[in-house]
Design an enzyme around this catalytic site. Structure first.
Site, PDB file in Angstrom:
ATOM      1  CB  CYS A 163      -3.024   2.277 -10.694  1.00 18.04           C
ATOM      2  SG  CYS A 163      -1.270   1.913 -10.951  1.00 18.04           S
ATOM      3  CB  CYS A 207       2.078   3.288  -4.120  1.00 11.80           C
ATOM      4  SG  CYS A 207       1.829   1.609  -4.749  1.00 11.80           S
TER       5      CYS A 207
END
Length: 227
Positions: A85, A188
């Site tokens: 992440c 992302c």
């Protein structure tokens, strides 16, 4: 046969991106059998406090949850930690239980192999607000339009990987390239679930794939010396 340290994965942000990362770990091993792969321990926790809310509005920090996840994985046997992440790397300093492989550093390293003068970043609110890539990059960084990238990421998290979502991300990558980015980072972990190199005219760095390669490299133990 390569030997590996046990890898701990601080995941769940989001679950599909964590599953993608695990697939990249499997694919990245030149395996002839099950036993060629590293042992991987996973905490896929979708209830970590929202990274964007923490960075943008001062909501609860995800740091304590990330630290606890890392410590629990180490208690189970993890010798190396990775976190698929990007945004959560704003609190990576809280993860101290074992050596930590940075996704940001891994993606920047792969981007710099193309000798760019400028890097484009397709990231979400926390990643941009905390300037995670700008602080790590030795060359200037152009951020993607959050008003384009964030809704696309939200759609992917909800299971939408349609052409419409892909085209919005591809359009933003094209805008960054036109503005001077020689390389674009899918910053992302949801972005690579919809956007591929075929959609982008300049090199596209998949931060998930970069982290998987860096994690396997860091986890690999030295080859045994033959007598």
């Amino acid at each position: 046969m390569a030997r590996y340290r046990t890898i701990g994965v601080i995941g769940g942000m989001g679950p599909a991106a964590t599953a993608d990362f695990l697939g990249r770990l499997v694919a990245g091993v030149n395996a002839a059998s099950d036993t060629d792969h590293p042992r991987v321990l996973v905490d896929s926790n979708p209830h970590v406090p929202d990274r964007n809310a923490a960075a943008l509005t001062g909501a609860d920090s995800p740091g304590p949850a990330l630290a606890a996840m890392g410590a629990a994985l180490v208690a189970q046997g993890a010798q190396l930690l990775a976190m698929p992440c990007n945004a959560a790397h704003g609190w990576a300093d809280a993860i101290t239980a074992a050596p930590f492989v940075s996704m940001i550093d891994a993606a920047i390293a792969e981007a710099m192999a193309h000798q760019p003068r400028c890097i484009g970043v397709l990231g979400v609110g926390a990643t941009l607000a905390l300037d995670l890539y700008g602080r790590a990059s030795p060359v200037p960084v152009l951020n993607g339009d959050l008003c384009v990238v964030q809704p696309a990421v939200n759609a992917i998290k909800a299971g939408d990987r349609s052409d419409a979502v892909r085209e919005r991300l591809a359009g933003e990558a094209a805008r960054l390239a036109a503005a001077g980015a020689d390389v674009v980072i899918a910053a992302c972990t949801e972005v690579p679930l919809a956007l591929t190199q075929a959609d982008v005219a300049v090199p596209l760095i998949d931060s998930t794939a970069a982290l998987a390669r860096a994690t396997l490299a860091a986890a690999r133990l030295p080859d045994r010396v033959q007598p």
